[in-house]
Design a protein around this motif. Sequence first.
Motif, mmCIF file in Angstrom:
data_model
loop_
_atom_site.group_PDB
_atom_site.id
_atom_site.type_symbol
_atom_site.label_atom_id
_atom_site.label_comp_id
_atom_site.label_asym_id
_atom_site.label_seq_id
_atom_site.Cartn_x
_atom_site.Cartn_y
_atom_site.Cartn_z
ATOM 1 N N LEU A 338 0.866 -1.171 0.000
ATOM 2 C CA LEU A 338 0.000 0.000 0.000
ATOM 3 C C LEU A 338 0.907 1.227 0.000
ATOM 4 O O LEU A 338 1.762 1.362 0.878
ATOM 5 N N ARG A 339 0.722 2.100 -0.991
ATOM 6 C CA ARG A 339 1.547 3.301 -1.050
ATOM 7 C C ARG A 339 1.020 4.345 -0.069
ATOM 8 O O ARG A 339 -0.187 4.511 0.090
ATOM 9 N N ILE A 340 1.957 5.033 0.574
ATOM 10 C CA ILE A 340 1.618 6.053 1.563
ATOM 11 C C ILE A 340 1.643 7.421 0.893
ATOM 12 O O ILE A 340 2.636 7.795 0.264
ATOM 13 N N PHE A 341 0.551 8.165 1.024
ATOM 14 C CA PHE A 341 0.487 9.521 0.489
ATOM 15 C C PHE A 341 0.208 10.510 1.612
ATOM 16 O O PHE A 341 -0.359 10.163 2.650
ATOM 17 N N SER A 342 0.572 11.752 1.376
ATOM 18 C CA SER A 342 0.281 12.817 2.332
ATOM 19 C C SER A 342 -1.128 13.347 2.089
ATOM 20 O O SER A 342 -1.592 13.387 0.954
ATOM 21 N N ASP A 343 -1.775 13.764 3.167
ATOM 22 C CA ASP A 343 -3.117 14.332 3.044
ATOM 23 C C ASP A 343 -3.095 15.784 2.586
ATOM 24 O O ASP A 343 -4.121 16.336 2.216
ATOM 25 N N LYS A 344 -1.914 16.404 2.659
ATOM 26 C CA LYS A 344 -1.823 17.794 2.211
ATOM 27 C C LYS A 344 -0.422 18.079 1.690
ATOM 28 O O LYS A 344 0.525 17.332 1.944
ATOM 29 N N THR A 345 -0.310 19.168 0.953
ATOM 30 C CA THR A 345 0.962 19.588 0.390
ATOM 31 C C THR A 345 1.701 20.475 1.392
ATOM 32 O O THR A 345 1.102 21.326 2.042
ATOM 33 N N GLY A 373 11.811 17.304 6.046
ATOM 34 C CA GLY A 373 12.240 18.536 5.398
ATOM 35 C C GLY A 373 11.946 18.576 3.912
ATOM 36 O O GLY A 373 12.045 19.632 3.274
ATOM 37 N N ASP A 374 11.565 17.427 3.331
ATOM 38 C CA ASP A 374 11.218 17.383 1.908
ATOM 39 C C ASP A 374 9.841 18.005 1.668
ATOM 40 O O ASP A 374 8.952 17.937 2.533
ATOM 41 N N LEU A 375 9.672 18.555 0.480
ATOM 42 C CA LEU A 375 8.354 19.017 0.052
ATOM 43 C C LEU A 375 7.557 17.817 -0.424
ATOM 44 O O LEU A 375 8.032 17.043 -1.260
ATOM 45 N N VAL A 376 6.341 17.629 0.110
ATOM 46 C CA VAL A 376 5.497 16.508 -0.293
ATOM 47 C C VAL A 376 4.163 17.057 -0.807
ATOM 48 O O VAL A 376 3.766 18.172 -0.488
ATOM 49 N N SER A 377 3.489 16.234 -1.622
ATOM 50 C CA SER A 377 2.264 16.691 -2.276
ATOM 51 C C SER A 377 1.108 15.746 -2.008
ATOM 52 O O SER A 377 1.297 14.527 -1.936
ATOM 53 N N HIS A 378 -0.094 16.300 -1.882
ATOM 54 C CA HIS A 378 -1.287 15.470 -1.729
ATOM 55 C C HIS A 378 -1.868 15.116 -3.103
ATOM 56 O O HIS A 378 -2.855 14.394 -3.193
ATOM 57 N N ASN A 379 -1.247 15.644 -4.172
ATOM 58 C CA ASN A 379 -1.723 15.399 -5.535
ATOM 59 C C ASN A 379 -0.592 14.783 -6.354
ATOM 60 O O ASN A 379 0.018 15.442 -7.190
ATOM 61 N N PRO A 380 -0.274 13.514 -6.106
ATOM 62 C CA PRO A 380 0.903 12.888 -6.729
ATOM 63 C C PRO A 380 0.783 12.771 -8.248
ATOM 64 O O PRO A 380 -0.257 12.397 -8.774
ATOM 65 N N LYS A 381 1.886 13.089 -8.940
ATOM 66 C CA LYS A 381 1.951 12.960 -10.397
ATOM 67 C C LYS A 381 2.780 11.750 -10.826
ATOM 68 O O LYS A 381 2.880 11.458 -12.010
ATOM 69 N N GLY A 382 3.386 11.076 -9.850
ATOM 70 C CA GLY A 382 4.207 9.910 -10.143
ATOM 71 C C GLY A 382 4.564 9.199 -8.861
ATOM 72 O O GLY A 382 4.285 9.684 -7.749
ATOM 73 N N LEU A 383 5.213 8.041 -8.986
ATOM 74 C CA LEU A 383 5.550 7.248 -7.808
ATOM 75 C C LEU A 383 6.462 8.002 -6.850
ATOM 76 O O LEU A 383 6.394 7.823 -5.633
ATOM 77 N N ALA A 384 7.330 8.866 -7.389
ATOM 78 C CA ALA A 384 8.270 9.597 -6.544
ATOM 79 C C ALA A 384 7.572 10.567 -5.605
ATOM 80 O O ALA A 384 8.161 11.018 -4.618
ATOM 81 N N ASP A 385 6.311 10.894 -5.878
ATOM 82 C CA ASP A 385 5.572 11.811 -5.012
ATOM 83 C C ASP A 385 4.987 11.114 -3.791
ATOM 84 O O ASP A 385 4.510 11.774 -2.866
ATOM 85 N N GLY A 386 4.992 9.795 -3.778
ATOM 86 C CA GLY A 386 4.500 9.068 -2.613
ATOM 87 C C GLY A 386 5.489 9.174 -1.459
ATOM 88 O O GLY A 386 6.691 9.340 -1.653
ATOM 89 N N SER A 416 3.867 20.586 7.405
ATOM 90 C CA SER A 416 3.726 22.010 7.700
ATOM 91 C C SER A 416 3.746 22.811 6.414
ATOM 92 O O SER A 416 4.365 22.407 5.419
ATOM 93 N N SER A 417 3.070 23.959 6.421
ATOM 94 C CA SER A 417 3.041 24.815 5.240
ATOM 95 C C SER A 417 4.327 25.599 5.069
ATOM 96 O O SER A 417 4.552 26.232 4.034
#
Length: 419
Positions: A338-345, A373-386, A416-417
């Motif tokens: 199961l891939r883990i995603f963030s709920d927000k950017t 410290g990495d920037l993460v996205s709740h709207n992934p465009k590829g596997l690297a965004d998970g 955090s924003s």
Amino acid sequence: MKKHLLMLELNRGPSGIEYLKAAKKLGIFVTLVSFKPTHYLKMEKQLGSSILEYVDNILVIDTHHNINKLIDTIIEYNNIYKIDGVIGTYDLEMLQASLLAKNLGLIGTNPLAVEISRNKFLTRKALYESNIKVPKFALVNGLEEAIEFGNKIGYPCILKPVDGQGSDNVVLITSPEGFKEPIEFHRNNPIYYRGVKKYPKLLVEEYLEGPLVSVETISYQNEVYVLGITDRTVGKPPYFVAETASFPAKIDNEHEVIQMVIDALQAINFDFGPAHTEVIITEDGPRIVEINPRLAGGSISLMMNWSFGRSIHEEIIKMYMGMPFSFESKRRGIGAYLRIFSDKTGILKNIEGIDLAYQVPGIKNIYLEHELGDLVSHNPKGLADGLGVISAFGEDKEEIMKHLYEARSKLNIIVSSSR
């Protein structure tokens, strides 16, 4: 005297880690060839130690921009330290690895087959000419050509990089206007990871509806050995990021799918080594999506190891080194992730509850793609965004999936924003 393996760069995920562990277990002397060894510092948390403990020598060479110089340098190195095998584990270096093996007189995949499989347009063209069913497709140079072909085949359709990996920027296009933003993004971001230039043109192709599976194979001496089938679920359009997968999967038309993949590999003369071939099963039958000249990446290869009861990575290394090998299975079970995603950017501050997630029955591995410290996205465009992947193993797929979602619920992802 120890056997000497040359590893051309690494997959930083579980598959690359397993190759390193396998080589160490086999007692093989490993030379890592890399443009930037510090690129792999991230792997140390997953390895539990420094990457330097898993390799015996590091050659710092440009592995992408001057292939002739790379080959000449490795030939000189081979004159001093005889190399017995060359392996690439990541898409961006598979062609270079095959060319090195050929120039050193070692076992390896036919370089032309690797070149074709790494270029989705060339793959489509070769299979179409061999009467193997593929989506309708066209290579386009810009917005005008994309709209022209999109109008011809109808909407929705797909826009994707010709030489991409990890489903990055594979986009569903629902109208002519939809081409503009992703084409501009491609032109304004011309570099992949590791400083590699993107192929400038893009592929527009027919949108296929149906389950996505992949067939995992090993080619050797004109035979194709099928390790098994992986199934997947992908996220909501416009992007197609894999959210779950399981291995081995059972599908209704398994024989037809496997035979199509074998025919596809033979059509491009893929004669040696692992391949990860993706197929969409439509109402009109299966269609080849892409052929990857490597072992399935990410956590799929872990699931394969668990299911086989042995290290597939060890056997592949043996095969490339000219040592006796076997891909026979010792036992059977089912692995899933199961891939883990963030709920927000925002900026990743912490991931809490990993220890609790590991306590869930069946959970065997939690691999994190991003660091604090990495920037993460709740709207992934590829596997690297998970954010990462949770993997489990058991006997019943439905039960395993329940455990995966339970483990995910134990994680508290703090974003955090601002920094």
